[in-house]
Structures are given as structure tokens and as C-alpha cells.
Write a protein that holds these residues in place. Structure first.
Motif, short mmCIF file in Angstrom:
data_model
loop_
_atom_site.label_atom_id
_atom_site.label_comp_id
_atom_site.label_asym_id
_atom_site.label_seq_id
_atom_site.Cartn_x
_atom_site.Cartn_y
_atom_site.Cartn_z
N GLY A 369 18.79 -69.53 55.08
CA GLY A 369 18.44 -68.17 55.50
C GLY A 369 17.56 -67.45 54.50
N ARG A 370 16.93 -68.21 53.59
CA ARG A 370 16.07 -67.58 52.58
C ARG A 370 14.63 -67.62 53.05
N GLU A 371 14.32 -66.82 54.11
CA GLU A 371 12.97 -66.91 54.67
C GLU A 371 11.91 -66.54 53.64
N MET A 372 12.16 -65.41 52.96
CA MET A 372 11.15 -64.89 52.05
C MET A 372 10.80 -65.91 50.97
N ILE B 270 -5.80 -66.66 52.65
CA ILE B 270 -5.62 -66.98 54.07
C ILE B 270 -6.19 -68.34 54.40
N ARG B 271 -7.36 -68.66 53.80
CA ARG B 271 -7.97 -69.94 54.13
C ARG B 271 -7.26 -71.10 53.47
N GLY B 272 -6.44 -70.80 52.48
CA GLY B 272 -5.76 -71.88 51.78
C GLY B 272 -4.45 -72.30 52.41
N VAL B 273 -3.91 -71.50 53.31
CA VAL B 273 -2.61 -71.86 53.91
C VAL B 273 -2.82 -72.17 55.39
N PRO B 274 -1.97 -73.05 55.94
CA PRO B 274 -2.10 -73.37 57.36
C PRO B 274 -1.66 -72.20 58.23
N LEU B 275 -2.23 -72.13 59.42
CA LEU B 275 -1.88 -71.05 60.34
C LEU B 275 -0.39 -71.04 60.65
N ILE B 276 0.20 -72.23 60.68
CA ILE B 276 1.60 -72.29 61.08
C ILE B 276 2.49 -71.52 60.11
N THR B 277 2.14 -71.53 58.79
CA THR B 277 2.95 -70.76 57.86
C THR B 277 2.79 -69.26 58.12
N LEU B 278 1.57 -68.87 58.50
CA LEU B 278 1.37 -67.45 58.82
C LEU B 278 2.16 -67.07 60.06
N LEU B 279 2.26 -68.01 61.01
CA LEU B 279 3.05 -67.71 62.20
C LEU B 279 4.53 -67.63 61.86
N PHE B 280 4.97 -68.46 60.92
CA PHE B 280 6.36 -68.32 60.45
C PHE B 280 6.57 -66.92 59.88
N VAL B 281 5.58 -66.48 59.09
CA VAL B 281 5.67 -65.11 58.55
C VAL B 281 5.81 -64.12 59.69
N ALA B 282 4.98 -64.31 60.73
CA ALA B 282 5.05 -63.38 61.86
C ALA B 282 6.43 -63.42 62.50
N SER B 283 7.00 -64.62 62.61
CA SER B 283 8.24 -64.68 63.37
C SER B 283 9.46 -64.30 62.56
N VAL B 284 9.49 -64.59 61.25
CA VAL B 284 10.72 -64.26 60.52
C VAL B 284 10.54 -63.20 59.45
N LEU B 285 9.30 -62.98 58.99
CA LEU B 285 9.15 -62.19 57.78
C LEU B 285 8.56 -60.80 57.99
N GLY B 293 14.61 -50.74 59.94
CA GLY B 293 14.86 -50.26 61.29
C GLY B 293 13.71 -50.45 62.24
N THR B 294 12.47 -50.71 61.69
CA THR B 294 11.36 -50.93 62.63
C THR B 294 11.49 -52.34 63.18
N THR B 295 11.42 -52.46 64.48
CA THR B 295 11.26 -53.80 65.02
C THR B 295 10.09 -53.69 65.95
N PHE B 296 9.22 -54.64 65.91
CA PHE B 296 8.26 -54.63 66.99
C PHE B 296 8.00 -56.02 67.50
N ASP B 297 7.33 -55.97 68.61
CA ASP B 297 7.21 -57.10 69.48
C ASP B 297 6.70 -58.38 68.84
N ILE B 298 7.26 -59.54 69.22
CA ILE B 298 6.85 -60.81 68.61
C ILE B 298 5.39 -61.13 68.92
N ILE B 299 4.96 -60.83 70.14
CA ILE B 299 3.56 -61.16 70.47
C ILE B 299 2.62 -60.31 69.64
N LEU B 300 2.98 -59.04 69.45
CA LEU B 300 2.16 -58.17 68.62
C LEU B 300 2.10 -58.69 67.19
N ARG B 301 3.27 -59.15 66.69
CA ARG B 301 3.30 -59.68 65.32
C ARG B 301 2.41 -60.90 65.21
#
Lengths: 405, 432
Positions: A369-372, B270-285, B293-301
Motif C-alpha cells: 500500500g505504499r503507492e507514493m 516526463i520523457r524519461g518515464v513510461p506513460l504507464i507509470t504516469l497512469l499509475f500516478v493518475a489512478s492511485v496518487l 477531501g477532494t476526489t475527482f473523476d478517474i477519466i479527468l485524472r
């Protein structure tokens, strides 16, 4: 007689910060820096508050805890009791393995296809065009999934090789088994005395290097050209083979054999590795082929005509005139293709190949669970790999670049 | 004198060229069998073609379009073409076509994405074809908000209030610019909308909605999918990345050290990392970076991360265009007394963008292909849907038909775009 006087000195006014071009750039930079730092600070503050609220403060201690999962494809010793850091290392090595394999095959294939696309043979050049357009315009993830599906759907299960009248047979002199779990290749076994054969082989490699230097120096002094290729080939093969037979064939090939429900012995390449490798090389080869083609076409026709007028044979024209000039155009985009291949190898996660994204960014992330922390390390590793590749290739590029005066 | 002549006075009738020098034989000899290695290559390619086509063509055409499940399909093919025939089961495409296009978007609301798509073409038209009236660009400007509202539904006031932020920024720029000059105006134009969106937008849109409740039925992001999702992410990513990419490229070229450092750092990261890691960031980070308290939409992220990703590549492409401009253009602009933004807007950028059109299009093709990666973080793009379709008992085990169809659609999109860029390149060619 006129006296040159300095223009009247004005004191510095605050408004100069905005309207005087000498100072304005300073103002802009400071404003930008403050804005940037504020934004970063805001993000970090939010992150820390959020992490604290979830009760998992930032920390990398989890790396030294037991990973608790197995990795089926590994280059170094690993078991599930070892640490997460070790699992990440296994993943990094797997990433590098598929990247290196992929770059090599993609280059060979790409150069071949790029040259064939320029062929005068109508059918061949059309086929290559179809190949290039077909592979370039479909997502690489789809190719990876299809390559994996070929393995799972088309190839026989290991148990089909069993019995008196097996449903499937081994290929290439009964030595290679292609199954839906992967490919089993014959592997070398080093018996006593094999060290000498290997030493002889390394020695002949060194001999080839020095012979090449000597032949070049001789050619520059006397103008005589030796058939270096054949001599080098002879040096490579003959001594090693001689010693191999003198020592009584110390290196054996172990051929995989069916034991129970699976093959044992030899080298086992997992289906996910081969699917990923194949798909990445075929996909990247299409891009490299275009690069190679445009590089060759960028060398003006006058160059090859002039070389022909000097009496050079076609092979030498290619080696001495066209390629050195084409390489200058080819290498920079080739570097970015290598980088793309390496980054695309992260799609391994789609077929279950345990590369760094699969270990650290996949299972470790989900279990701890250590995403960061995981993603920071993951991105850091990819950054280091990318920067290293581009540094090495740029250094090579500097070396082959034409010296312009 | 006798009329003897040793020179022929009339033309001989024309004769047909030798067989080997004319027509198809000549063509074959020159193009396929000009030498022995060439002949071998030709024969090898023919053999290769035969092997491939003899497997693929029967599979493609000995197929079934009407079955309702995989087993029914197999029995229909066996009945029609004989036992043991491997045929494609295209029926899955027929049955799941709408799902592959729209995902799980409610069927009665399909008109909304369709209208959005048609309006998108209208909005793109003035950008792609310069013959059309320039006033249409106003529609292009408001289209993103309209599209957002059409697809997600909800109160109409949300997009209007968001749009108002830009209007306020423009007003602030005009007012402050007239009084204090460019730099403070730029800062104000940046700050005012941000403050508006952060502090006022929510209460204002809620208030307006309670007074005049106008809106469409809301559709949640989990229902988005299929090619609609790919197109949505791809187009939004590229459109938003273009201005950011221009700014980053200018920043990278600039003499301002700090600005340059920030831009270079961002682009190279940005060019040094694969897109998939950025998508991980979008989905979990990504939610961690925002106030608690802010949550916003996964597609927007995902769109945000894809935009950042694309803008780094765009910046490099545009930098290439800037570098390819002759120095005289910059000096000419300076000598006319234009300031930085004027010369950039009027002289440098139009030319630099024109030079980089082919690369911009290929970046877009790359981005569009990369949108399938969202299936890895669990969004239902076409590849994500294949798993979903296979999970249905009726279609369990179907692979090639789905992959083949998706590959074909991507091929058609990407190939036609690359041809469009070649056409554009030829059209914009001004040199000889």
C-alpha cells in the motif's frame, strides 16, 4: 574641443523592474520561481497531510521487509522470503533483459527491412511497406497481447509431447520444444576442461581485434588490402574448434526432455518473455526501418556516383561512403527508438512478465500500500535507465558524427 | 539516267518490340527477376505470402456473422464449411459493436456522444482547413465545455461557470494591461481565473443551479468506454497539450535561467518515464496531491496525466520547429521593433508550427495509440472491453476476432491521419 561625458546617471527606480528590459527578465524569473516553489510546496503539503491522515507517513522501510511473493522469471537468486528491494532488483534486471534483447533484434530486423524497402524488387519493397505501415499504426499493447495469445492458443501443451505417438514434436533436430508455456532450448553444460576452450575463444577475440588494427595500419602504409573478413572468421572459429576437439569435447549441449508433465533441462524461456520480446522488436523494427530508409535516402546520389567513378566496388561504396554519412542521420532517431522500446517494455505487466513495473509497481505496491514511495522509486529507476541509454548513445553519436570544419 | 536509289525513301512499318522488352514481361523482368538474387527474393516473398494468406483468408471468410455465442458460431461454421474448419466468429463484433464503440454508456443516451462527435468535427474544421470563416473559431473555443457537458451531463452551470473563469481572466488582462502594462496583466490573467475556480466556482454554479435547474441526466465515468473513450482521451490530450507544449518549448529556448531549468526538468522527466507509470500516478496518487477531501473523476485524472505526457513530447517537437527556423527570421522580427510576444505570435510561431506539422501529427498518432494503456489501470477502452466480453459465458475464449477488429480500427484511424499529414506537408510546402 569637445568633451565626452557620460550620460547622466539615473537612480534605480522600482518601476524599472517592470518596464526596463534589463531588469524585467530578473523580475519574471523571480516571480516564476516564487510561483513554482509555492505550487510545489502546496502539493507537498497536501501530500503529507493526506498521507498522515491515512496513517502511513512517508518511509522506505518497507523495502527491507520480506516480499512474500514469487517471481517466476529471474536472472539472480530470489525467493519469496527475500526483501522487496531484492524483488525490485530482479524486476530491474528483467526490464533490462527484455530491453537489451529487444534493441538487438529490432536493430537487425529494422535495418534489414529498411534496406529491403529500398529494393528495386517491386514485390519485396511493397511487402516491406505493408509490414511497416501495419506495425506502426496499431498500438504496441495490442501486438504484445496478440503475441501472447499466439503462445497460449496456437502452441501445444507440454503434455502433448508425451507418449509413443505424441501430438506434437520438437523442432530443429529434436532439440527445441515450443510449448504454450514457453520455449525450451538446449543449454550448454560445462564439463572439466571447458575453461580452456573458453579461454581460447576469448584469446581469439583479442587476436581479431589486434589483427584488425594491424591490417588497417598496414593498409594505410602500403595500400594493400587484406581479405580481413575471412581471416577474422578463421581466427574466430579454427583455434577454438581445434582445442574443443583436442580437449575431448568438454562442452555438452543439454537437450530439454519431457519429465512428467513438463520439460526439464536446457534453457527455458517463458512465454511472456518471448511474447514481449517478439512484439517489442517487431513493433520497434518498423520505426527503425523508416529511420534507416530516410537516412540512406538522405545521402545524395552524387556521393555514390562519385565513389563509383573513383572505382570503388558496391560493397565498399556502402561501407566507406554511404553508411558513414547515413549514420549521422540515422543515429539520433535510433536513440529515441531504443528509449521508446525500453519504456514500452513496461507493458510487460499486461502479459504477466515480472519486470520492474510488475514487481515494484505491481505486487509490492499492492501488498504494502505504499503507492507514493513505490512510484517515486519506479519513476526514478526508469529515469536513470533512460538517461543512461541516451548518454551512452549520444557519446557514440559524437564519435561517428562527421567532423565538420 | 536510271532511277536507282540506294537509300530507302519510305519508312518501314513499325514493328512490335521484342516480347522481352515490352508490356508485362518487361515489367516482370525489370521489377521482379532482374538478377538471380532478386529472383530468389521474389520467389521467397511469394512463398511467404502464400503461407500467410492460405491461413488467414479462409479463416476470415469461412466465418459466421449471425451466431449468438461462440459454440453456436463454431457449429454453424462446421455445418457450412465442413467439420474441422477454423473460421472467424465475426458475430461477436456484430453483437458487441455498440459496446465496443460506447462502452457501458446508457443506450438511450447514445445521441449525446454522437452529437458531441459531430460538433467536434465542426469545431475542428476551422482549425484544419483555413478556407472556412474565422468566426467559427469562437465555436471551437466553447466546444470543450459543451462536449464535457454533453458527455457527462449534469447541471449546465458547471461548464458555464468554468468558462467564465477564462472570460474573467481575459477581462482582468484587458483592464490591468491598460493601466499597468503587460507583466502585471499576465500575472492577473493567470491568478484571477485560478482564484475564481478554487473559491467561487462551486458556490456560484450551485446557486445558479438552484435558481434555474437546467441540465442533462448525469452519466458517471465508470460507464464510459470503448473507442469513445480512446477518442475522448486522445483528442483532449492533444488539444490541451498543444498550448502547453508551445509554452514549454519557448521556456526551454528562453534566456531566463530559472524558467529554462523548470521547463527542461519537466520535459526530461516526463520523457524519461513510461506513460504507464504516469497512469499509475493518475489512478492511485493524484488525489494525494490535492487538498484533503477532494476526489475527482478517474477519466479527468487520466486526461490530466496524458496531457502532461503529450505536452512534453509536443514541446520537443515544437522546439525542433523553432530550431529549424533560420536565424534571420528572429533578427528580422527584432529589427522591426516587435517585442518578444509580438514576434513570437506573428512571425516565429506560425512558421515553426508549420515546420513541425508532420511531427505534431505523428505525436498525435502515438498518443492515440497509447490511449489503450488505460486498460491497464482498469478503464474500459476497447482492449479493456475484450476482457469484459470474454467474461460473458457466451463469448468465453474469443480472441482473434476482437483483437483483429480493434487493430483494424486503430490502423484505419492512424493510417489516414498519417496520410493527411503528408498531404498537409505537400500543401504547405512554400519552397521550390
Amino acid at each position: 574641443m569637445s568633451v565626452i561625458t557620460d550620460p547622466p546617471q539615473e537612480g534605480f527606480r522600482i518601476s524599472q523592474l517592470l518596464y526596463d528590459t534589463r531588469y524585467r527578465s530578473m523580475t519574471i524569473q523571480i516571480v516564476a520561481l516564487i510561483g513554482f516553489l509555492l505550487a510545489i510546496g502546496w502539493l507537498i503539503n497536501n501530500t503529507l497531510v493526506n498521507l498522515a491522515a491515512l496513517g502511513k507517513p512517508l518511509g522506505f522501510g518497507f523495502l527491507w521487509e520480506p516480499a512474500g511473493y514469487d517471481i517466476n522469471q529471474r536472472l539472480i537468486e530470489y525467493n519469496s522470503q527475500m526483501t522487496n528491494a531484492r524483488a525490485a532488483l530482479v524486476g530491474v534486471l528483467n526490464t533490462l533483459l527484455v530491453a537489451v534483447l529487444g534493441c538487438i533484434t529490432a536493430t537487425i530486423l529494422g535495418v534489414l527491412i529498411g534496406v529491403l524497402r529500398l529494393s528495386k524488387n517491386w514485390l519485396v519493397s511493397r511487402l516491406m511497406t505493408v509490414y511497416i505501415e501495419g506495425f506502426r499504426n496499431v498500438p504496441v499493447l495490442l501486438w504484445i497481447l496478440m503475441a501472447m495469445a499466439i503462445f497460449i492458443e496456437v502452441f501445444p501443451q507440454p503434455r502433448d509431447f508425451r507418449g509413443e505417438d505424441p501430438a506434437a514434436t520438437m523442432k530443429i533436430f529434436e532439440s527445441v520444444a515450443i510449448t504454450n508455456r514457453g520455449v525450451y532450448l538446449p543449454g550448454p553444460i560445462f564439463n572439466a576442461g571447458s575453461g580452456i576452450v573458453i579461454a581460447a575463444f576469448i584469446a581469439s577475440l583479442a587476436a581479431i581485434f589486434f589483427f584488425g588494427k594491424w591490417a588497417k595500419a598496414r593498409q594505410e602504409q602500403t595500400g594493400q588490402i587484406l581479405p580481413t573478413f575471412w581471416i577474422k572468421l578463421a581466427i574466430l572459429i579454427v583455434p577454438s574448434l581445434l582445442i574443443f576437439f583436442i580437449m575431448g569435447k568438454p562442452i555438452d549441449l543439454e537437450i530439454p526432455a519431457i519429465k512428467g508433465f513438463n520439460f526439464a533441462g536446457g534453457i527455458y524461456m517463458r512465454n511472456s518473455l518471448i511474447a514481449l520480446w517478439l512484439a517489442l522488436s517487431l513493433y520497434t523494427a518498423a520505426f527503425i526501418a523508416e529511420t534507416v530508409r530516410s537516412g540512406i535516402m538522405a545521402v545524395s546520389k552524387g556521393q555514390s556516383e562519385a565513389a563509383a567513378a573513383l572505382g570503388l566496388r558496391p560493397g565498399r561504396i556502402m561501407n566507406l561512403v554511404i553508411l558513414p554519412q547515413a549514420l549521422r542521420v540515422i543515429i539520433p532517431p535510433m536513440i529515441s527508438q531504443y528509449l521508446n522500446l525500453t519504456k514500452n517494455s513496461s507493458l510487460a505487466i499486461a502479459v504477466g512478465y515480472m519486470d520492474i513495473t510488475g514487481t515494484l509497481g505491481g505486487i509490492t505496491l499492492n501488498q504494502t500500500g505504499r503507492e507514493m514511495e513505490c512510484l517515486i522509486i519506479l519513476m526514478g529507476i526508469y529515469l536513470v535507465i533512460s538517461l543512461t541509454i541516451s548518454t551512452i548513445m549520444n557519446w557514440y553519436n559524437e564519435r561517428v558524427k562527421l567532423q565538420e570544419r | 539516267m536510271s532511277k536507282l536509289s540506294y537509300v530507302r525513301t519510305e519508312m518501314l512499318p513499325e514493328q512490335a518490340p521484342p516480347v522481352a522488352q515490352a508490356g508485362i514481361v518487361k515489367w516482370l523482368r525489370e521489377n521482379l527477376f532482374s538478377s538471380i538474387p532478386n529472383s530468389i527474393l521474389t520467389l521467397a516473398s511469394l512463398a511467404f505470402l502464400y503461407v500467410i494468406l492460405s491461413h488467414v483468408l479462409p479463416w476470415m471468410f469461412q466465418s459466421s456473422w449471425t451466431a449468438n455465442s461462440l459454440s453456436e458460431c463454431r457449429s454453424m461454421i462446421a455445418a457450412a464449411y465442413g467439420e474441422g474448419t477454423h473460421g472467424a466468429c465475426w458475430a461477436v463484433i456484430r453483437e458487441r459493436f455498440l459496446q465496443l464503440v460506447f462502452g457501458f454508456y446508457p443506450a438511450e443516451l447514445y445521441w449525446r456522444p454522437i452529437v458531441a462527435f459531430i460538433l467536434m468535427l465542426v469545431a475542428l474544421a476551422p482549425v484544419l482547413f483555413d478556407k472556412l470563416p474565422r468566426k467559427m473559431l469562437w465555436f471551437s473555443a466553447i466546444f470543450p465545455f459543451l462536449c464535457f457537458w454533453l458527455l457527462w451531463g449534469g447541471s449546465i452551470w458547471v461548464p458555464i461557470v468554468a468558462l467564465a473563469g477564462f472570460v474573467l481572466g481575459g477581462v482582468a488582462y484587458a483592464l490591468i494591461g491598460a493601466k499597468f502594462g503587460n507583466l502585471p496583466a499576465t500575472i492577473a490573467a493567470f491568478l484571477v481565473p485560478v482564484l475564481w475556480w478554487l473559491l467561487l466556482a462551486n458556490p456560484v454554479s450551485n446557486g445558479l443551479h438552484s435558481i434555474i435547474p437546467l441540465g442533462l441526466e448525469a452519466v458517471e465515468s465508470a460507464k464510459f468506454g470503448g473507442f469513445m473513450l480512446s477518442v475522448l482521451i486522445g483528442i483532449t490530450g492533444i488539444v490541451m497539450s498543444l498550448p502547453i507544449g508551445v509554452l514549454l518549448a519557448l521556456g526551454r529556448q528562453s534566456d531566463l535561467l530559472i524558467v529554462k531549468a523548470i521547463c527542461v526538468g519537466f520535459i526530461e522527466f516526463i520523457r524519461g518515464v513510461p506513460l504507464i507509470t504516469l497512469l499509475f500516478v493518475a489512478s492511485v496518487l493524484l488525489n494525494y496531491f490535492l487538498p484533503p477531501g477532494t476526489t475527482f473523476d478517474i477519466i479527468l485524472r487520466v486526461i490530466i496525466m496524458v496531457t502532461l505526457f503529450a505536452s512534453a513530447y509536443m514541446a520537443e517537437v515544437i522546439r525542433g520547429g523553432l530550431a529549424a527556423l533560420p536565424k534571420g527570421q528572429y533578427e528580422g522580427a527584432d529589427s522591426l521593433g516587435l517585442d518578444f510576444w509580438q514576434s513570437t505570435r506573428l512571425i516565429i510561431m506560425p512558421q515553426a508550427l508549420k515546420i513541425s506539422i508532420p511531427s505534431i501529427v505523428s505525436t498525435f498518432i502515438g498518443l492515440f495509440k497509447d490511449t489503450v494503456l488505460v486498460s491497464i489501470i482498469g478503464l474500459l477502452d476497447p482492449i479493456g472491453l475484450t476482457t469484459n466480453i470474454r467474461a460473458d459465458a457466451a463469448w468465453n475464449g474469443i480472441i482473434w476476432e476482437l483483437y483483429g477488429f480493434i487493430a483494424l480500427v486503430f490502423f484505419i484511424f492512424c493510417f489516414s491521419m498519417s496520410r493527411y499529414s503528408m498531404y498537409l506537408e505537400r500543401k504547405l510546402q512554400t519552397s521550390h
